[in-house]
Design a protein around this motif. Structure first.
Motif, mmCIF file in Angstrom:
data_model
loop_
_atom_site.group_PDB
_atom_site.id
_atom_site.type_symbol
_atom_site.label_atom_id
_atom_site.label_comp_id
_atom_site.label_asym_id
_atom_site.label_seq_id
_atom_site.Cartn_x
_atom_site.Cartn_y
_atom_site.Cartn_z
ATOM 1 N N ALA A 70 0.831 -1.207 0.000
ATOM 2 C CA ALA A 70 0.000 0.000 0.000
ATOM 3 C C ALA A 70 0.864 1.255 0.000
ATOM 4 C CB ALA A 70 -0.938 -0.005 1.207
ATOM 5 N N ALA A 71 1.900 1.270 0.837
ATOM 6 C CA ALA A 71 2.774 2.443 0.912
ATOM 7 C C ALA A 71 3.472 2.678 -0.426
ATOM 8 C CB ALA A 71 3.798 2.263 2.030
ATOM 9 N N GLY A 72 3.956 1.614 -1.034
ATOM 10 C CA GLY A 72 4.632 1.751 -2.327
ATOM 11 C C GLY A 72 3.700 2.242 -3.416
ATOM 12 N N ALA A 73 2.501 1.660 -3.460
ATOM 13 C CA ALA A 73 1.533 2.076 -4.483
ATOM 14 C C ALA A 73 1.099 3.525 -4.281
ATOM 15 C CB ALA A 73 0.311 1.155 -4.446
ATOM 16 N N LEU A 74 0.839 3.904 -3.041
ATOM 17 C CA LEU A 74 0.387 5.276 -2.769
ATOM 18 C C LEU A 74 1.483 6.298 -3.063
ATOM 19 C CD1 LEU A 74 -1.624 4.615 0.496
ATOM 20 C CD2 LEU A 74 -2.572 5.425 -1.675
ATOM 21 N N SER A 75 2.717 5.987 -2.668
ATOM 22 C CA SER A 75 3.785 6.972 -2.909
ATOM 23 C C SER A 75 4.102 7.096 -4.395
ATOM 24 C CB SER A 75 5.043 6.613 -2.111
ATOM 25 O OG SER A 75 5.552 5.366 -2.498
ATOM 26 N N THR A 76 4.104 5.978 -5.094
ATOM 27 C CA THR A 76 4.351 6.037 -6.539
ATOM 28 C C THR A 76 3.235 6.795 -7.242
ATOM 29 O OG1 THR A 76 5.544 3.946 -6.454
ATOM 30 C CG2 THR A 76 4.738 4.635 -8.607
ATOM 31 N N SER A 77 2.004 6.527 -6.856
ATOM 32 C CA SER A 77 0.854 7.213 -7.466
ATOM 33 C C SER A 77 0.894 8.705 -7.220
ATOM 34 C CB SER A 77 -0.450 6.641 -6.919
ATOM 35 O OG SER A 77 -0.567 5.282 -7.212
ATOM 36 N N LEU A 78 1.117 9.090 -5.967
ATOM 37 C CA LEU A 78 1.108 10.515 -5.649
ATOM 38 C C LEU A 78 2.273 11.232 -6.311
ATOM 39 C CD1 LEU A 78 -0.442 12.703 -4.239
ATOM 40 C CD2 LEU A 78 0.795 12.195 -2.135
ATOM 41 N N SER A 79 3.416 10.601 -6.362
ATOM 42 C CA SER A 79 4.568 11.185 -7.047
ATOM 43 C C SER A 79 4.254 11.415 -8.523
ATOM 44 C CB SER A 79 5.775 10.259 -6.898
ATOM 45 O OG SER A 79 6.840 10.702 -7.691
ATOM 46 N N SER A 80 3.699 10.399 -9.161
ATOM 47 C CA SER A 80 3.361 10.508 -10.590
ATOM 48 C C SER A 80 2.286 11.548 -10.835
ATOM 49 C CB SER A 80 2.878 9.156 -11.115
ATOM 50 O OG SER A 80 3.879 8.199 -10.981
ATOM 51 N N LEU A 81 1.270 11.552 -10.001
ATOM 52 C CA LEU A 81 0.172 12.507 -10.174
ATOM 53 C C LEU A 81 0.645 13.945 -10.032
ATOM 54 C CD1 LEU A 81 -2.591 10.619 -8.139
ATOM 55 C CD2 LEU A 81 -2.546 10.967 -10.618
#
Length: 170
Positions: A53-64
């Motif tokens: 979850a942490a990896g997916a959320l940080s990658t998503s927010l960084s990309s967004l």
């Protein structure tokens, strides 16, 4: 009541996403910060679901946030090239006006940028203090944040672009 949710749907989704990001990463930071290893330098074992979850959320927010900055930069440049920026009383051609750029960012994007930056700096701080006693997840996010900051700095420090006359003369 239905109208409220209809008009605020995007804000609700953004708030839930940012809250999840803060909660998950807050949990990771707390677990790493309070962990006392039996063998010095040993990282804590984190729940696999939390790591995912942490990896997916940080990658998503960084990309967004990076894409929002990039799209906004492109929009401002397009307006400058079409002459609408000068007509609106903004900076003359060849000068990048940061105020015109930041006013184009929505409140949701600004909130996402601030949340990502604050949580990311906390993660970086934990990584620097704990060193090998932190997790690979902390290290990966810290390096990702540093890359994101370097990219954002590229936008921030791009205050001037060469005018067509300067390019032809050089």
């Amino acid at each position: 009541m239905g109208d409220f949710f209809r008009t605020q749907l995007f804000n609700i989704i953004a708030a839930v996403f940012l809250a999840l990001f803060v909660i998950v990463w807050g949990t990771v930071l707390l677990q790493v910060w309070v962990f006392v290893p039996e063998v010095p330098g040993t990282p804590p074992k984190l729940n696999g679901a939390v790591v995912c979850a942490a990896g997916a959320l940080s990658t998503s927010l960084s990309s967004l946030t990076a894409s929002a900055l990039g799209f906004t930069m492109a929009e401002v440049r397009r307006e400058e090239q079409s002459g609408s920026a000068e007509a609106a009383g903004q900076a003359p051609a060849g000068v990048f006006e940061a105020g015109g750029f930041t006013t184009k960012l929505s409140g949701r994007v600004i909130a996402a940028l601030m949340v990502y930056l604050v949580v990311g700096l906390l993660v970086l701080g934990v990584w620097l203090v704990k060193g090998t006693a932190s997790t690979d997840l902390i290290g990966a996010f810290s390096l990702s944040l540093l890359g994101w900051i370097i990219g954002a700095a590229g936008v921030v420090f791009q205050t001037e672009k060469p005018s067509p006359q300067a390019s032809a003369a050089g």
